[in-house]
Design a protein around this motif. Sequence first.
Motif, PDB file in Angstrom:
ATOM      1  N   ARG A 104       0.835  -1.207   0.000  1.00 13.07           N
ATOM      2  CA  ARG A 104       0.000   0.000   0.000  1.00 13.07           C
ATOM      3  C   ARG A 104       0.870   1.258   0.000  1.00 13.07           C
ATOM      4  N   SER A 105       1.932   1.250   0.825  1.00  7.41           N
ATOM      5  CA  SER A 105       2.791   2.436   0.918  1.00  7.41           C
ATOM      6  C   SER A 105       3.547   2.687  -0.380  1.00  7.41           C
ATOM      7  N   LEU A 106       3.772   1.639  -1.150  1.00  6.33           N
ATOM      8  CA  LEU A 106       4.458   1.771  -2.438  1.00  6.33           C
ATOM      9  C   LEU A 106       3.479   2.045  -3.585  1.00  6.33           C
ATOM     10  N   GLY A 107       2.188   2.079  -3.269  1.00  9.34           N
ATOM     11  CA  GLY A 107       1.174   2.353  -4.294  1.00  9.34           C
ATOM     12  C   GLY A 107       0.804   1.147  -5.123  1.00  9.34           C
ATOM     13  N   LEU A 108       1.164  -0.059  -4.663  1.00 11.95           N
ATOM     14  CA  LEU A 108       0.844  -1.280  -5.403  1.00 11.95           C
ATOM     15  C   LEU A 108      -0.567  -1.732  -5.057  1.00 11.95           C
ATOM     16  N   LYS A 109      -1.380  -1.922  -6.050  1.00 10.95           N
ATOM     17  CA  LYS A 109      -2.763  -2.324  -5.811  1.00 10.95           C
ATOM     18  C   LYS A 109      -2.920  -3.844  -5.825  1.00 10.95           C
ATOM     19  N   LYS A 110      -2.097  -4.514  -6.607  1.00 11.52           N
ATOM     20  CA  LYS A 110      -2.189  -5.969  -6.747  1.00 11.52           C
ATOM     21  C   LYS A 110      -1.370  -6.629  -5.639  1.00 11.52           C
ATOM     22  N   MET A 111      -2.041  -7.368  -4.770  1.00 15.81           N
ATOM     23  CA  MET A 111      -1.374  -8.025  -3.653  1.00 15.81           C
ATOM     24  C   MET A 111      -1.526  -9.543  -3.722  1.00 15.81           C
ATOM     25  N   SER A 112      -1.790 -10.072  -4.903  1.00 18.39           N
ATOM     26  CA  SER A 112      -2.054 -11.502  -5.042  1.00 18.39           C
ATOM     27  C   SER A 112      -0.842 -12.370  -4.729  1.00 18.39           C
ATOM     28  N   SER A 113       0.365 -11.787  -4.743  1.00 19.42           N
ATOM     29  CA  SER A 113       1.547 -12.596  -4.416  1.00 19.42           C
ATOM     30  C   SER A 113       1.674 -12.823  -2.908  1.00 19.42           C
ATOM     31  N   ILE A 114       0.821 -12.190  -2.127  1.00 19.75           N
ATOM     32  CA  ILE A 114       0.790 -12.441  -0.682  1.00 19.75           C
ATOM     33  C   ILE A 114      -0.246 -13.532  -0.454  1.00 19.75           C
ATOM     34  N   ASN A 115       0.224 -14.766  -0.294  1.00 19.31           N
ATOM     35  CA  ASN A 115      -0.685 -15.891  -0.068  1.00 19.31           C
ATOM     36  C   ASN A 115       0.036 -16.983   0.705  1.00 19.31           C
ATOM     37  N   ASP A 116      -0.716 -17.972   1.143  1.00 15.51           N
ATOM     38  CA  ASP A 116      -0.136 -19.034   1.966  1.00 15.51           C
ATOM     39  C   ASP A 116       0.930 -19.841   1.223  1.00 15.51           C
ATOM     40  N   ASP A 117       0.861 -19.898  -0.102  1.00 15.76           N
ATOM     41  CA  ASP A 117       1.856 -20.645  -0.878  1.00 15.76           C
ATOM     42  C   ASP A 117       3.202 -19.918  -0.957  1.00 15.76           C
ATOM     43  N   THR A 118       3.179 -18.591  -0.906  1.00 17.09           N
ATOM     44  CA  THR A 118       4.422 -17.819  -1.050  1.00 17.09           C
ATOM     45  C   THR A 118       4.942 -17.274   0.279  1.00 17.09           C
ATOM     46  N   VAL A 119       4.263 -17.601   1.372  1.00 14.84           N
ATOM     47  CA  VAL A 119       4.585 -16.970   2.652  1.00 14.84           C
ATOM     48  C   VAL A 119       6.015 -17.268   3.116  1.00 14.84           C
ATOM     49  N   MET A 120       6.524 -18.456   2.852  1.00 16.06           N
ATOM     50  CA  MET A 120       7.894 -18.770   3.295  1.00 16.06           C
ATOM     51  C   MET A 120       8.918 -17.932   2.527  1.00 16.06           C
ATOM     52  N   ASP A 121       8.685 -17.721   1.237  1.00 16.97           N
ATOM     53  CA  ASP A 121       9.575 -16.853   0.463  1.00 16.97           C
ATOM     54  C   ASP A 121       9.504 -15.412   0.968  1.00 16.97           C
ATOM     55  N   LEU A 122       8.294 -14.948   1.233  1.00 15.84           N
ATOM     56  CA  LEU A 122       8.123 -13.586   1.751  1.00 15.84           C
ATOM     57  C   LEU A 122       8.825 -13.431   3.102  1.00 15.84           C
ATOM     58  N   ARG A 123       8.698 -14.450   3.950  1.00 17.26           N
ATOM     59  CA  ARG A 123       9.330 -14.426   5.273  1.00 17.26           C
ATOM     60  C   ARG A 123      10.855 -14.374   5.133  1.00 17.26           C
ATOM     61  N   SER A 124      11.411 -15.185   4.238  1.00 20.46           N
ATOM     62  CA  SER A 124      12.865 -15.203   4.021  1.00 20.46           C
ATOM     63  C   SER A 124      13.360 -13.863   3.491  1.00 20.46           C
ATOM     64  N   LYS A 125      12.645 -13.305   2.531  1.00 19.87           N
ATOM     65  CA  LYS A 125      13.045 -12.009   1.961  1.00 19.87           C
ATOM     66  C   LYS A 125      12.993 -10.908   3.011  1.00 19.87           C
ATOM     67  N   LEU A 126      11.965 -10.922   3.841  1.00 27.04           N
ATOM     68  CA  LEU A 126      11.849  -9.907   4.888  1.00 27.04           C
ATOM     69  C   LEU A 126      12.991 -10.031   5.893  1.00 27.04           C
ATOM     70  N   CYS A 127      13.336 -11.253   6.253  1.00 26.62           N
ATOM     71  CA  CYS A 127      14.468 -11.465   7.172  1.00 26.62           C
ATOM     72  C   CYS A 127      15.763 -10.929   6.570  1.00 26.62           C
ATOM     73  N   CYS A 128      15.985 -11.204   5.290  1.00 29.49           N
ATOM     74  CA  CYS A 128      17.200 -10.715   4.620  1.00 29.49           C
ATOM     75  C   CYS A 128      17.210  -9.187   4.550  1.00 29.49           C
ATOM     76  N   GLU A 129      16.060  -8.591   4.242  1.00 30.70           N
ATOM     77  CA  GLU A 129      15.979  -7.129   4.188  1.00 30.70           C
ATOM     78  C   GLU A 129      16.291  -6.527   5.549  1.00 30.70           C
ATOM     79  N   MET A 130      15.732  -7.119   6.605  1.00 34.88           N
ATOM     80  CA  MET A 130      15.980  -6.600   7.958  1.00 34.88           C
ATOM     81  C   MET A 130      17.447  -6.764   8.339  1.00 34.88           C
ATOM     82  N   PHE A 131      18.041  -7.892   7.993  1.00 35.71           N
ATOM     83  CA  PHE A 131      19.454  -8.111   8.288  1.00 35.71           C
ATOM     84  C   PHE A 131      20.298  -7.082   7.544  1.00 35.71           C
ATOM     85  N   ASP A 132      20.025  -6.916   6.249  1.00 40.29           N
ATOM     86  CA  ASP A 132      20.791  -5.950   5.448  1.00 40.29           C
ATOM     87  C   ASP A 132      20.664  -4.534   5.982  1.00 40.29           C
TER      88      ASP A 132
END
Length: 145
Positions: A104-132
């Motif tokens: 939402r903050s980036l102005g993205l309207k399509k959020m279909s990539s946020i789902n139970d099938d992709t949650v582990m990838d999203l979690r890993s990416k968020l951890c890497c972003e926070m570490f970086d």
Amino acid sequence: MWMQDVDIVYGVVHERLVDHFIGVEIHLMENTITIFHCGVHKVKENPLIQKLAVLIPAIKLEMMNEEINFNDIVPFQVKKAEGLPKTKLPFNCGLFVVKMLECRSLGLKKMSSINDDTVMDLRSKLCCEMFDQFMDKDFQEGCRR
């Protein structure tokens, strides 16, 4: 500074009674709070968000050097965001809310990539972003000593 540099504030509220996270998008100029949730629990009127709907206008008045009379404060309108991704798993709730607010903050309207099938990838990416962003500098400085 609010209402000069910042028009919208994003945050997450933890509903302790049911261990549930709710995202908030606070529009300072429109006097609204939009809530984001992952669909695990029905979101009814949350006392914390109702208090926030009164507190934010009071802070806004203070920022404008207005005298605050709490009896005259008009609470922000609270509304629910529509068309949000849903999870079936309660432990994904916090991640869903954080990613929805990020989109939402980036102005993205399509959020279909946020789902139970992709949650582990999203979690890993968020951890890497926070570490970086936070840990990597401290870690590198510690290794140099």
